[in-house]
Scaffold this motif. Structure first.
Motif, mmCIF file in Angstrom:
data_model
loop_
_atom_site.group_PDB
_atom_site.id
_atom_site.type_symbol
_atom_site.label_atom_id
_atom_site.label_comp_id
_atom_site.label_asym_id
_atom_site.label_seq_id
_atom_site.Cartn_x
_atom_site.Cartn_y
_atom_site.Cartn_z
ATOM 1 N N ALA A 191 0.801 -1.233 0.000
ATOM 2 C CA ALA A 191 0.000 0.000 0.000
ATOM 3 C C ALA A 191 0.825 1.270 0.000
ATOM 4 N N THR A 192 2.099 1.186 0.337
ATOM 5 C CA THR A 192 2.857 2.417 0.576
ATOM 6 C C THR A 192 3.952 2.712 -0.448
ATOM 7 N N SER A 193 4.171 1.826 -1.423
ATOM 8 C CA SER A 193 5.274 2.101 -2.354
ATOM 9 C C SER A 193 5.040 1.460 -3.716
ATOM 10 N N VAL A 194 5.739 2.023 -4.689
ATOM 11 C CA VAL A 194 5.663 1.543 -6.068
ATOM 12 C C VAL A 194 7.030 1.020 -6.466
ATOM 13 N N THR A 195 7.061 -0.078 -7.230
ATOM 14 C CA THR A 195 8.329 -0.653 -7.665
ATOM 15 C C THR A 195 8.206 -1.105 -9.108
ATOM 16 N N THR A 196 9.247 -1.781 -9.618
ATOM 17 C CA THR A 196 9.214 -2.325 -10.968
ATOM 18 C C THR A 196 9.710 -3.762 -10.939
ATOM 19 N N LEU A 197 9.392 -4.504 -11.975
ATOM 20 C CA LEU A 197 9.890 -5.874 -12.077
ATOM 21 C C LEU A 197 11.405 -5.893 -12.184
ATOM 22 N N GLN A 198 11.971 -4.883 -12.840
ATOM 23 C CA GLN A 198 13.434 -4.801 -12.956
ATOM 24 C C GLN A 198 14.077 -4.602 -11.591
ATOM 25 N N ASN A 199 13.538 -3.671 -10.805
ATOM 26 C CA ASN A 199 14.126 -3.383 -9.487
ATOM 27 C C ASN A 199 13.984 -4.546 -8.514
ATOM 28 N N GLU A 200 12.960 -5.368 -8.749
ATOM 29 C CA GLU A 200 12.761 -6.533 -7.879
ATOM 30 C C GLU A 200 13.494 -7.762 -8.415
ATOM 31 N N TYR A 201 14.193 -7.617 -9.543
ATOM 32 C CA TYR A 201 14.940 -8.719 -10.174
ATOM 33 C C TYR A 201 14.033 -9.917 -10.488
ATOM 34 N N LEU A 202 12.883 -9.609 -11.090
ATOM 35 C CA LEU A 202 11.901 -10.652 -11.385
ATOM 36 C C LEU A 202 11.806 -10.965 -12.874
ATOM 37 N N LEU A 203 12.794 -10.526 -13.657
ATOM 38 C CA LEU A 203 12.801 -10.799 -15.095
ATOM 39 C C LEU A 203 13.859 -11.846 -15.420
ATOM 40 N N ASN A 204 13.685 -12.515 -16.535
ATOM 41 C CA ASN A 204 14.658 -13.545 -16.913
ATOM 42 C C ASN A 204 15.919 -12.913 -17.506
ATOM 43 N N SER A 205 16.840 -13.724 -17.967
ATOM 44 C CA SER A 205 18.134 -13.206 -18.430
ATOM 45 C C SER A 205 18.011 -12.318 -19.657
ATOM 46 N N GLU A 206 16.890 -12.433 -20.406
ATOM 47 C CA GLU A 206 16.680 -11.567 -21.582
ATOM 48 C C GLU A 206 15.868 -10.319 -21.239
ATOM 49 N N GLY A 207 15.523 -10.152 -19.973
ATOM 50 C CA GLY A 207 14.734 -8.983 -19.577
ATOM 51 C C GLY A 207 13.250 -9.142 -19.815
ATOM 52 N N HIS A 208 12.777 -10.389 -19.956
ATOM 53 C CA HIS A 208 11.366 -10.662 -20.174
ATOM 54 C C HIS A 208 10.742 -11.276 -18.919
ATOM 55 N N LEU A 209 9.428 -11.185 -18.831
ATOM 56 C CA LEU A 209 8.691 -11.776 -17.726
ATOM 57 C C LEU A 209 8.341 -13.228 -18.091
ATOM 58 N N GLU A 210 8.848 -14.195 -17.317
ATOM 59 C CA GLU A 210 8.663 -15.616 -17.616
ATOM 60 C C GLU A 210 7.885 -16.263 -16.469
ATOM 61 N N ILE A 211 6.641 -16.627 -16.754
ATOM 62 C CA ILE A 211 5.751 -17.196 -15.736
ATOM 63 C C ILE A 211 5.556 -18.683 -16.026
ATOM 64 N N LYS A 212 5.805 -19.506 -15.023
ATOM 65 C CA LYS A 212 5.733 -20.965 -15.192
ATOM 66 C C LYS A 212 4.662 -21.557 -14.281
ATOM 67 N N LYS A 213 3.830 -22.412 -14.868
ATOM 68 C CA LYS A 213 2.862 -23.164 -14.080
ATOM 69 C C LYS A 213 3.236 -24.644 -14.177
ATOM 70 N N THR A 214 3.502 -25.245 -13.024
ATOM 71 C CA THR A 214 3.914 -26.647 -12.948
ATOM 72 C C THR A 214 2.790 -27.464 -12.337
ATOM 73 N N PHE A 215 2.453 -28.562 -12.982
ATOM 74 C CA PHE A 215 1.355 -29.417 -12.532
ATOM 75 C C PHE A 215 1.913 -30.771 -12.098
ATOM 76 N N ARG A 216 1.698 -31.112 -10.829
ATOM 77 C CA ARG A 216 2.082 -32.423 -10.318
ATOM 78 C C ARG A 216 0.871 -33.339 -10.421
ATOM 79 N N VAL A 217 0.982 -34.332 -11.283
ATOM 80 C CA VAL A 217 -0.162 -35.202 -11.575
ATOM 81 C C VAL A 217 -0.005 -36.502 -10.795
ATOM 82 N N ASN A 218 -0.746 -36.619 -9.682
ATOM 83 C CA ASN A 218 -0.770 -37.834 -8.876
ATOM 84 C C ASN A 218 -2.230 -38.259 -8.726
ATOM 85 N N GLN A 219 -2.645 -38.631 -7.523
ATOM 86 C CA GLN A 219 -4.058 -38.913 -7.316
ATOM 87 C C GLN A 219 -4.894 -37.672 -7.577
ATOM 88 N N LYS A 220 -4.338 -36.540 -7.142
ATOM 89 C CA LYS A 220 -4.936 -35.252 -7.440
ATOM 90 C C LYS A 220 -3.923 -34.407 -8.208
#
Length: 620
Positions: free
Chosen positions: A85-114
């Motif tokens: 609530a009190t501050s603004v940041t960027t993905l770059q400043n938070e080091y949340l981009l991949n080595s090419e400077g892009h946003l890479e979001i991964k969803k991993t699914f563990r398939v067992n009984q559920k």
């Protein structure tokens, strides 16, 4: 945000990691039946949470320990994020981009009984001890880290801000980096995902193989998408409503538990107010399509049902919607040619190409139909095939060997008449209107003696419809012409609206690729802009006064005006009217203020390049 790549790992037939790059405008995914084209679109549908992963989606060749993952990589990322609530940041400043400077979001699914899902970012993140997990730490944990590292926390201006605490910790050391998978469904990192998902593109998948009724997705999805897009525009207001309801309900729950504790304190302590389910606003609204004659859509033919989809895209292509605050949209269309007449197939791909040029809009199309694949830009094509080990091979059509395989697999063959021995050379045009346009110019100029003869009527110059300068059909025919060692030229509309529009710039870029051939882009927007006012005057029985414009869309302007006097459509304006032009009217329409006759210059270049002038001298 715009999708630039997709990674599939152990999803259906895609064993191991497979990378599919996505174009910023239109991506054509082509290949034979069962090559894995639809799998790509359906994987994205699961990623964007429009559908769910099933146990059968796990690759049959995987081991029990192997997980399924779907990863999306984005550019055009948000310029700022409010993570607390009190501050603004960027993905770059938070080091949340991949080595090419892009946003890479991964969803991993563990398939067992559920099936369980992990959400993470692939990022180039600080690897220093103690600093390698800051994004998941809560405020108290971050403050405790200052003590552990003997740092002076008083230097942090706003200690309530996790962003400020992280930045101060990062600045306290010389950082080393490593590619890291950062969990987004743990601790404070959940805030990152809560913010990011509001920037993700809206994804809409249109499938061709569903049973069709007026409530089925192939009919409903255009309406559902309109609802979803409208809701995204008022997301802040909806958030206020949601918070208001949540606060009111939690207040009632709190007071109820307070009274309950007076009677049974143990039971009251065991109960916790839980407001975990997010409201699905889009499910509140519904819209159906009905026939004026009372005939349900599901009783109409499959071609008619598909035309509803076709014309949704045509409408979107013409609509100038507001882009300033809207999220980007990805339209994914599986084999849109299904049940469509070939004429409609061509209309469809043109509509999709127009739609893909709109800002914040991406189109993904799967097809194995030559009519569609052949008209798509070569650079947009992704060719899906399987090797001897039944593994997927995903190729960009960026070299002759791959293009040869694609044209052979899809049955895209050159024009049968292309090897006419009389031809001295060939002119590529976009469509039938351009053929009519050039034929009439050659004929009239020959009549007036401006050129030595009507080279087209004499079959010394052949016109070939390619659909565009950078598509597969063009490449196939160019390769044949190259083997015949005959010259060729290109005549295309410039699509110049006078405001440096993206389509015009793309045409200029294509022209620059062919510096050694005659490549003519019209000075005016398109052929219709060369219609002389006298032609309109004669067709309208001397009733319409018409002033032409160099850059406006004449098809849109003229068609309603002339429909009172002649049966006409936007698509056949040139075919209906151009033959009424006299040579003098053509000259006037194509001559600039300096006296340069645009089309005479073009034909003169053709004469020189094709050796037509030398041929006439020898004949004389």
């Amino acid at each position: 945000m715009k999708l630039i790549a997709l990674k599939l790992e152990n999803f259906r037939g895609y064993q191991g990691e497979n990378l599919i790059n996505i174009d910023s405008d239109l991506t054509g995914i082509i290949g034979k039946n069962d090559a894995g084209k639809s799998t790509i679109l359906e994987a994205l549908d699961i990623f964007f949470e429009n559908s769910s992963l099933d146990k059968s989606d796990k690759c049959v060749n995987c081991t029990e320990e192997d997980n399924v993952s779907i990863t999306c990589i984005f550019d055009d990322i948000p310029t700022s994020l409010t993570l607390d609530a009190t501050s603004v940041t960027t993905l770059q400043n938070e080091y949340l981009l991949n080595s090419e400077g892009h946003l890479e979001i991964k969803k991993t699914f563990r398939v067992n009984q559920k099936i369980s899902t992990d959400l993470s970012l692939i990022a180039k993140y600080p690897s220093n001890s103690g600093l390698d997990n800051l994004i998941i730490l809560k405020n108290a944990d971050l403050k405790a880290l200052f003590k552990t590292k003997n740092l002076d926390i008083s230097q942090v201006t706003d200690q309530r801000s996790n962003t400020s605490l992280r930045q101060s910790l990062f600045q306290s050391e010389t950082l080393a980096f490593a590619i890291k998978e950062i969990p987004l469904n743990k601790e404070d990192a959940k805030n990152v995902w809560d913010v990011l998902k509001n920037f993700l593109p809206i994804y809409a998948l249109f499938k061709s193989d569903r049973n069709s009724s007026d409530q089925d997705s192939e009919v409903q999805d255009p309406m559902k998408l309109a609802i979803k897009h409208a809701l995204s525009e008022i997301q802040p207001q909806l958030q206020v409503i949601q918070e208001h309801i949540k606060n009111k309900v939690e207040d009632v729950a709190g007071r109820t538990l307070e009274k309950l504790s007076e009677m049974d304190s143990a039971l009251a302590k065991d109960l916790i107010p839980d407001f975990s389910k997010e409201p699905k606003w889009e499910s509140i609204f519904s819209m159906a399509l009905a026939s004026e004659q009372g005939i349900p859509v599901n009783k109409r033919g499959s071609g008619v049902r598909r035309l509803i989809l076709l014309n949704f895209f045509r409408a979107e292509a013409e609509k100038k919607f507001q882009e300033a605050n809207g999220r980007s949209i990805i339209y994914a269309i599986e084999e849109p040619e299904t049940s469509q007449h070939p004429n409609y197939q061509e209309m469809l791909i043109k509509a999709l190409l127009e739609l893909s040029l709109l800002p914040k809009t991406q189109i993904l199309v799967t097809t194995h139909t030559p009519a569609l694949a052949g008209l798509m830009p070569i650079t947009s094509l992704r060719y899906i095939a399987k090797n001897e080990s039944n593994q997927h091979v995903i190729s960009h059509t960026d070299n002759d060997d791959i293009l040869k395989s694609v044209s052979s697999d899809l049955g895209i063959h050159p024009f049968s008449e292309i090897s006419n021995p009389q031809s001295r050379g060939y002119i590529f045009v976009e469509g039938v209107s351009d053929v009519v346009f050039l034929k009439h110019i050659f004929a009239k100029y020959a009549e007036k003696g401006l050129i030595q003869k009507d080279y087209i009527a004499e079959l010394e110059v052949q016109l070939l419809i390619s659909g565009g300068s950078d598509n597969l059909k063009h490449w196939v025919n160019y390769k044949l012409i190259e083997s015949l060692q005959k010259p060729w030229a290109v005549f295309f509309d410039s699509d110049n609206d006078g405001q440096s529009c993206q389509k015009h710039q793309q045409n200029l870029n294509v022209k620059a690729k062919y510096p050694n051939i005659v490549f003519h882009l019209t000075e005016k927007r398109e052929c219709e802009n060369y219609l002389h006012p006298n032609v309109i005057f004669r067709v309208s029985n001397n009733r319409l006064n018409y002033t032409p414009d160099k850059f406006s869309d004449q098809k849109v302007l003229l068609t309603p005006l002339l429909s009172e006097y002649i049966a006409i459509k936007k698509s056949n304006l040139i075919e209906k009217l151009w033959g009424n032009s006299t040579c003098e009217e053509i000259i006037e329409s194509c001559t600039d203020q300096q006296g340069n006759n645009e089309f005479l210059q073009f034909i003169n270049q053709i004469e020189e390049r094709f050796g037509l002038v030398e041929l006439e001298k020898k004949t004389a």
